[in-house]
Design an enzyme around this catalytic site. Sequence first.
Site, PDB file in Angstrom:
ATOM      1  CE  LYS A  15      -8.020   6.920   5.406  1.00 25.43           C
ATOM      2  NZ  LYS A  15      -9.131   6.695   4.485  1.00 25.43           N
ATOM      3  CG  ASN A  16      -8.351   2.585   4.559  1.00 20.84           C
ATOM      4  OD1 ASN A  16      -8.785   3.717   4.755  1.00 20.84           O
ATOM      5  ND2 ASN A  16      -7.583   2.272   3.526  1.00 20.84           N
ATOM      6  CB  CYS A  48      -8.974  10.550  -2.906  1.00 17.06           C
ATOM      7  SG  CYS A  48      -8.246  10.579  -1.284  1.00 17.06           S
ATOM      8  NE  ARG A  85     -11.694   5.821  -4.668  1.00 19.29           N
ATOM      9  CZ  ARG A  85     -11.211   6.104  -3.471  1.00 19.29           C
ATOM     10  NH1 ARG A  85     -10.972   7.334  -3.128  1.00 19.29           N
ATOM     11  NH2 ARG A  85     -10.981   5.166  -2.594  1.00 19.29           N
ATOM     12  N   PRO A  86     -16.371   4.534  -9.396  1.00 20.60           N
ATOM     13  CG  PRO A  86     -16.608   2.968 -11.109  1.00 20.60           C
ATOM     14  CD  PRO A  86     -15.594   3.807 -10.394  1.00 20.60           C
ATOM     15  CB  VAL A  87     -21.247   3.168  -6.416  1.00 23.37           C
ATOM     16  CG1 VAL A  87     -20.460   4.166  -5.582  1.00 23.37           C
ATOM     17  CG2 VAL A  87     -22.344   3.852  -7.202  1.00 23.37           C
ATOM     18  CG  ASP A  88     -19.508  -0.559 -11.428  1.00 25.65           C
ATOM     19  OD1 ASP A  88     -18.781   0.160 -10.729  1.00 25.65           O
ATOM     20  OD2 ASP A  88     -19.065  -1.459 -12.174  1.00 25.65           O
ATOM     21  CB  VAL A 136     -10.638  -7.245  -5.998  1.00 23.11           C
ATOM     22  CG1 VAL A 136     -10.499  -7.166  -4.488  1.00 23.11           C
ATOM     23  CG2 VAL A 136     -10.365  -8.652  -6.491  1.00 23.11           C
ATOM     24  CG  ASP A 153      -4.292   3.211   0.169  1.00 21.84           C
ATOM     25  OD1 ASP A 153      -4.636   3.742  -0.897  1.00 21.84           O
ATOM     26  OD2 ASP A 153      -5.117   2.848   1.042  1.00 21.84           O
ATOM     27  NE  ARG A 189      -9.827  12.429   3.660  1.00 19.83           N
ATOM     28  CZ  ARG A 189      -9.672  11.685   2.559  1.00 19.83           C
ATOM     29  NH1 ARG A 189      -9.110  12.204   1.507  1.00 19.83           N
ATOM     30  NH2 ARG A 189     -10.100  10.459   2.513  1.00 19.83           N
TER      31      ARG A 189
HETATM   32  C1  UD1 Z   1     -10.324   1.317  -0.306  1.00 24.38           C
HETATM   33  C2  UD1 Z   1      -9.459   2.118   0.628  1.00 24.38           C
HETATM   34  C3  UD1 Z   1      -8.439   2.952  -0.173  1.00 24.38           C
HETATM   35  C4  UD1 Z   1      -7.630   2.023  -1.070  1.00 24.38           C
HETATM   36  C5  UD1 Z   1      -8.545   1.157  -1.921  1.00 24.38           C
HETATM   37  C6  UD1 Z   1      -7.798   0.109  -2.725  1.00 24.38           C
HETATM   38  C7  UD1 Z   1     -10.872   2.617   2.532  1.00 24.38           C
HETATM   39  C8  UD1 Z   1     -11.621   3.623   3.315  1.00 24.38           C
HETATM   40  N1  UD1 Z   1     -10.306   3.040   1.399  1.00 24.38           N
HETATM   41  O1  UD1 Z   1     -11.024   2.230  -1.137  1.00 24.38           O
HETATM   42  O2  UD1 Z   1      -7.571   3.599   0.765  1.00 24.38           O
HETATM   43  O3  UD1 Z   1      -6.819   2.797  -1.932  1.00 24.38           O
HETATM   44  O4  UD1 Z   1      -9.490   0.462  -1.083  1.00 24.38           O
HETATM   45  O5  UD1 Z   1      -7.056  -0.695  -1.893  1.00 24.38           O
HETATM   46  O6  UD1 Z   1     -10.761   1.470   2.928  1.00 24.38           O
HETATM   47  N2  UD1 Z   1     -14.489   0.144  -8.403  1.00 24.38           N
HETATM   48  C9  UD1 Z   1     -15.405   0.023  -9.420  1.00 24.38           C
HETATM   49  N3  UD1 Z   1     -16.722  -0.058  -9.095  1.00 24.38           N
HETATM   50  C10 UD1 Z   1     -17.164  -0.065  -7.797  1.00 24.38           C
HETATM   51  C11 UD1 Z   1     -16.206   0.040  -6.769  1.00 24.38           C
HETATM   52  C12 UD1 Z   1     -14.873   0.142  -7.103  1.00 24.38           C
HETATM   53  O7  UD1 Z   1     -15.054   0.022 -10.604  1.00 24.38           O
HETATM   54  O8  UD1 Z   1     -18.375  -0.143  -7.573  1.00 24.38           O
HETATM   55  C13 UD1 Z   1     -13.064   0.253  -8.760  1.00 24.38           C
HETATM   56  C14 UD1 Z   1     -12.422   1.547  -8.247  1.00 24.38           C
HETATM   57  O9  UD1 Z   1     -12.668   2.612  -9.133  1.00 24.38           O
HETATM   58  C15 UD1 Z   1     -10.950   1.157  -8.209  1.00 24.38           C
HETATM   59  C16 UD1 Z   1     -11.017  -0.323  -7.799  1.00 24.38           C
HETATM   60  O10 UD1 Z   1     -12.349  -0.759  -8.096  1.00 24.38           O
HETATM   61  O11 UD1 Z   1     -10.394   1.258  -9.491  1.00 24.38           O
HETATM   62  C17 UD1 Z   1     -10.732  -0.599  -6.343  1.00 24.38           C
HETATM   63  O12 UD1 Z   1     -11.521   0.241  -5.548  1.00 24.38           O
HETATM   64  P1  UD1 Z   1     -12.029  -0.171  -4.098  1.00 24.38           P
HETATM   65  O13 UD1 Z   1     -11.303  -1.392  -3.648  1.00 24.38           O
HETATM   66  O14 UD1 Z   1     -13.511  -0.192  -4.107  1.00 24.38           O
HETATM   67  O15 UD1 Z   1     -11.527   1.060  -3.237  1.00 24.38           O
HETATM   68  P2  UD1 Z   1     -12.259   1.732  -2.011  1.00 24.38           P
HETATM   69  O16 UD1 Z   1     -13.008   0.702  -1.246  1.00 24.38           O
HETATM   70  O17 UD1 Z   1     -12.950   2.952  -2.438  1.00 24.38           O
END
Ligand code: UD1
Length: 430
Positions: A22-23, A126, A131-134, A173, A317, A409
């Site tokens: 999926k990922n 989820c 899960r921010p987008v910064d 990361v 995961d 999902r």
């Molecule tokens: C992806 C996977 C999810 C997996 C996760 C970690 C997919 C579709 N989903 O999610 O199954 O659990 O990787 O291996 O591939 N973060 C920030 N700021 C940001 C982005 C992330 O602080 O802008 C933090 C998140 O809150 C979290 C950490 O970084 O604590 C890792 O998140 P991230 O690797 O981005 O996870 P996803 O890509 O959402």
Amino acid sequence: MDRIRLIGGNELNGEIPISGAKNAALPLMIASLLTDEPLVLQNVPRLADVKQLERILENHGVDIAVHGRRRGEEEGVGQRMTFLAADIVDTTAPYELVSKMRASFWVIGPLLARCHEARVSLPGGCAIGTRPVDLFLYGLKELGAEIDIDDGYVVAKAPKGGLVGAHIRFPKVSVGATHTLLMAASLARGTTVLENAAQEPEITNVAECLVAMGAKISGIGTRTLTIEGVERLHGATVDVIPDRIETGTFAMAAAMTGGNVLLKGARPEHLQSALDILAMTGVDLTVEPRGLRVHRNGNGIQSVDVETDPFPGFPTDLQAQFMALMTMSSGTSHIRETIFENRYMHVAELVRFGADITVDGQMATVRGKPQLKGAQVMATDLRASVSLVIAGLAAKGETIVNRIYHLDRGFERLEDKLSRCGAEIERVAG
Ligand code: UD1
């Protein structure tokens, strides 16, 4: 809402085909936005998240075709799909669509790179943390984008002439931010370096797809990716890698129930750290030409401590599934979740099976018991849901897992795959 009913206690014996990841499938589908030529993906899993992303891509103007079975192809192989983004008619990804699945936010990268603008709703997903987008916004700004938040939307504009390559060092990361910046940088002017990038196998799958589409990327599979932007990308045909989380989940299920299962098509190198841990719990793992064999011979489950980490570490995961396994170990296991701050919602549900688990901040302490007892439980997120299913497979008596839409999902034909190996499991329509 559908439920899963299962009677625990049976060993798992037989073969389980591993589906496409999926990922990996989701970002590969999103990569189709980068070109006006067809991107053909093979081994795409049949999942609710894939369907949801199809809706989002169609809204941007992508034509999607699912191809039929080919001669000689085994039953149940993943879908072969073509994505054609000949003309992107809308650069907005609306709230109604994005809020259902966090990964859909990632369209911001290719839209901005190709159309020089994007308006994407802030994501949902989820309930495992904020899960921010910064990190996404930081990276895109470094590529020259101007970014505003307006009414719950991220509104991004590229400079005149498009995004410009830059040196980006992620402070943390992030899988999603790495996918997004990789795609955006592929069509930027000049060279981009992504430092402290994620190196999950799904990132490699996407990077290799982009290279097949004409992108110039070096350092694939490492923490530093260098992308030399090109003016345009073209079509390609790419295979989705097998799902390492599904692989690990079934391996843990077999470890818990006992038995002997061949995980067909699994790529052990994609989850080596989890397999190393599983071996320490007392499971025999053998790499065979057709996949990975998992075998437990009744010697009991040893307790092992685990800490989640970005790849190549133990995947977050698989944390819930591993916790389920540890509830039946012969000792005490400490599990530390370092990726998400709120990923212990399965704990309260596992306790319903009689498990002994306490949580203190990031650390869960699991005191193993010889036997769990079936229970009524509720699924709260994707991986948590499946941990309840595998606990139920090993528990004595009947288990009902409520609210299973999360499972659909991310797990293809879960009941079917398990029941073919001897599990007593069925879906009950709600
Ligand atoms: C992806 C996977 C999810 C997996 C996760 C970690 C997919 C579709 N989903 O999610 O199954 O659990 O990787 O291996 O591939 N973060 C920030 N700021 C940001 C982005 C992330 O602080 O802008 C933090 C998140 O809150 C979290 C950490 O970084 O604590 C890792 O998140 P991230 O690797 O981005 O996870 P996803 O890509 O959402």
